[in-house]
Write an enzyme that holds these catalytic residues in place. Structure first.
Site, PDB file in Angstrom:
ATOM      1  N   GLY A 111      47.007  31.559  42.673  1.00  0.00           N
ATOM      2  CA  GLY A 111      47.012  32.749  43.540  1.00  0.00           C
ATOM      3  C   GLY A 111      48.311  32.831  44.334  1.00  0.00           C
ATOM      4  N   ARG A 160      46.943  32.339  36.378  1.00  0.00           N
ATOM      5  CA  ARG A 160      46.047  31.179  36.444  1.00  0.00           C
ATOM      6  C   ARG A 160      45.931  30.498  35.088  1.00  0.00           C
ATOM      7  NH1 ARG A 160      44.029  30.625  41.400  1.00  0.00           N
ATOM      8  NH2 ARG A 160      43.656  32.457  42.687  1.00  0.00           N
ATOM      9  N   ASP A 190      45.926  23.643  44.584  1.00  0.00           N
ATOM     10  CA  ASP A 190      45.414  22.350  44.116  1.00  0.00           C
ATOM     11  C   ASP A 190      45.263  22.285  42.601  1.00  0.00           C
ATOM     12  OD1 ASP A 190      43.273  24.098  44.205  1.00  0.00           O
ATOM     13  OD2 ASP A 190      41.821  22.574  44.808  1.00  0.00           O
ATOM     14  N   THR A 206      49.034  27.532  49.365  1.00  0.00           N
ATOM     15  CA  THR A 206      47.763  28.246  49.213  1.00  0.00           C
ATOM     16  C   THR A 206      47.333  28.725  50.585  1.00  0.00           C
ATOM     17  OG1 THR A 206      45.390  28.089  48.793  1.00  0.00           O
ATOM     18  CG2 THR A 206      46.475  26.025  49.281  1.00  0.00           C
ATOM     19  N   ASP A 209      44.458  28.982  51.362  1.00  0.00           N
ATOM     20  CA  ASP A 209      43.214  28.255  51.656  1.00  0.00           C
ATOM     21  C   ASP A 209      43.458  26.991  52.483  1.00  0.00           C
ATOM     22  OD1 ASP A 209      42.202  30.174  49.970  1.00  0.00           O
ATOM     23  OD2 ASP A 209      41.929  28.824  48.268  1.00  0.00           O
ATOM     24  N   ASP A 227      43.802  23.985  51.561  1.00  0.00           N
ATOM     25  CA  ASP A 227      42.872  22.909  51.179  1.00  0.00           C
ATOM     26  C   ASP A 227      43.525  21.806  50.349  1.00  0.00           C
ATOM     27  OD1 ASP A 227      43.287  24.446  48.933  1.00  0.00           O
ATOM     28  OD2 ASP A 227      41.171  24.640  48.400  1.00  0.00           O
ATOM     29  N   ARG A 244      38.067  30.022  49.487  1.00  0.00           N
ATOM     30  CA  ARG A 244      37.324  29.359  48.420  1.00  0.00           C
ATOM     31  C   ARG A 244      36.277  28.415  49.026  1.00  0.00           C
ATOM     32  NH1 ARG A 244      38.434  29.646  42.972  1.00  0.00           N
ATOM     33  NH2 ARG A 244      40.505  30.503  43.160  1.00  0.00           N
TER      34      ARG A 244
HETATM   35  O1  F6P Z   1      43.041  30.206  46.290  1.00  0.00           O
HETATM   36  C1  F6P Z   1      43.505  31.367  46.909  1.00  0.00           C
HETATM   37  C2  F6P Z   1      42.511  32.469  46.796  1.00  0.00           C
HETATM   38  O2  F6P Z   1      43.027  33.606  47.432  1.00  0.00           O
HETATM   39  C3  F6P Z   1      41.107  32.142  47.313  1.00  0.00           C
HETATM   40  O3  F6P Z   1      41.029  32.212  48.714  1.00  0.00           O
HETATM   41  C4  F6P Z   1      40.291  33.168  46.588  1.00  0.00           C
HETATM   42  O4  F6P Z   1      38.944  32.772  46.440  1.00  0.00           O
HETATM   43  C5  F6P Z   1      40.956  33.213  45.250  1.00  0.00           C
HETATM   44  O5  F6P Z   1      42.300  32.802  45.446  1.00  0.00           O
HETATM   45  C6  F6P Z   1      40.981  34.575  44.588  1.00  0.00           C
HETATM   46  O6  F6P Z   1      41.555  34.402  43.345  1.00  0.00           O
HETATM   47  P1  F6P Z   1      42.054  35.592  42.396  1.00  0.00           P
HETATM   48  O7  F6P Z   1      43.407  36.022  42.862  1.00  0.00           O
HETATM   49  O8  F6P Z   1      42.147  34.954  41.055  1.00  0.00           O
HETATM   50  O9  F6P Z   1      41.042  36.680  42.495  1.00  0.00           O
END
Ligand code: F6P
Length: 340
Positions: free
Chosen positions: A11, A72, A103, A125, A127, A129, A171
């Site tokens: 992300g 991803r 991560d 990130t 997040d 985390d 997340r």
């Molecule tokens: O890991 C970053 C994040 O923004 C999370 O907070 C969220 O759940 C996820 O990515 C969303 O992912 P995507 O961009 O694949 O919808």
């Protein structure tokens, strides 16, 4: 002396371009060739790359997103592991790869290191985390965006005597919720790391309203289980990753049911990942990028740059990504003094 590759994977978040700029500027100052790898691991798997010069990274410091693109896709999930990258690495004579990732991407980088590729990780990130670093790139900006939104949502909550339930990303971690909720003065913060007692939440909101404060603001992290114990999600994305989100609808209904007060859900969603990075993330991205470049020019591999106090250090990549870093409960308890 071969080239050094740089990619952004997973992300996106504000500050990625600051890190790329740091990497490219430091490497080209030493006369090194830098290869920008497009769309994360996908670029190494499919050979979509471009050389990056100092000129290519002028004017990007404050720009959101990533000039390299991201995805991803993962060589171990969607390809043949290290073998899916070998052709591009050999063809472009890439000696080392700087991976600016979360991560998942950093865990992949650790596996590639174990397979013999020189890798240096940069933790990013919203997040927050990733282990073994005090903070990840992008978190600070996301929290600021949450606070700006809460300030606005609070005035409309107040006008209508409503309970507003604001869902933030993260997340499985509650870092954004805890920091955003604390800085925004939330009446309650719900995070995955702390079991939610919905009856108690309703009782506290009711008490606050009977004391004359007839609006409330609740922040909920997207990965917090609802009253049924389930984490809200809408299936999986094209890469098979769970699309977490939507718990604020369930929490708002539950609050309405238990209190009788009107409650409205708001999902902040991708707003938290967009736009210009804060000064903090511009500086952090720059420092991470410069240090990652310096490490990549040496022999060290399988490491991640990390912020410890005010110092950028290197830590073991495999150890840093062994498990997600949950919210420090001390942060939650500090914020909880201000709950309704
Ligand atoms: O890991 C970053 C994040 O923004 C999370 O907070 C969220 O759940 C996820 O990515 C969303 O992912 P995507 O961009 O694949 O919808």
């Amino acid at each position: 002396m071969g080239a050094i590759g740089v990619l952004t994977a997973g992300g996106d978040c504000p500050g990625l371009n600051a890190a790329i700029r740091g990497v490219v500027t430091r490497l080209t100052a030493e006369g090194r060739t830098v290869i920008g790898i497009e769309e994360g691991w996908q670029g190494l798997m499919g050979g979509t790359t471009r050389p990056l010069t100092r000129d290519d990274v002028r004017g990007v410091l404050g720009r959101g997103g990533t000039i390299l693109g991201t995805s991803r896709r993962d060589p171990y999930v969607h390809g043949n592991g290290f073998e899916s990258l070998r052709e591009t690495l050999e063809h472009l004579d890439i000696d080392a790869v700087i991976v600016i990732g979360g991560d998942g991407s950093l865990r992949t980088a650790a596996r590639l290191h174990a397979n013999g590729l020189q890798v240096v990780g940069v933790p990013k990130t919203i997040d927050n985390d990733i282990g073994h670093t005090d903070v990840s790139l992008g978190f600070h900006t996301a929290v600021q965006i949450v606070v700006d939104a809460i300030d606005r949502i609070t005035t409309t909550a107040e006008s209508h005597n409503r309970v507003m339930v604001v869902e933030v990303m993260g997340r499985t971690a509650g870092w954004i919720a805890a920091a955003g909720g604390m800085a925004g003065g939330a009446e309650a913060i719900l995070v995955p790391e702390v079991e939610v007692d919905f009856e108690d939440l309703a009782r506290r909101i009711k008490m606050r309203h009977t004391e004359g404060h007839d609006y409330s603001l609740v922040v909920v992290a997207e990965g917090t289980p609802g009253p049924s114990g389930q984490v809200a999600s809408s299936g999986v994305d094209q890469f098979g990753f769970s699309r977490i989100g939507g718990v604020c609808h369930i929490v708002a209904s539950e609050i309405e049911r238990l209190t009788g007060f009107e409650a409205r859900p708001v999902i902040l969603g991708y707003l938290q990942r967009g736009g210009s990075p804060t000064a903090y993330d511009r500086i952090l991205g720059t420092r991470f990028g410069v240090r990652a470049a310096e490490v990549a020019m040496g022999d060290e591999s399988g490491v991640m740059v990390a912020l410890r106090g005010d110092v950028i250090e290197t830590v073991d990549l495999a150890a840093a990504t062994a498990e997600p870093r949950n919210l420090d409960l001390e942060r939650f308890h500090e914020a909880a003094w201000f709950f309704a």
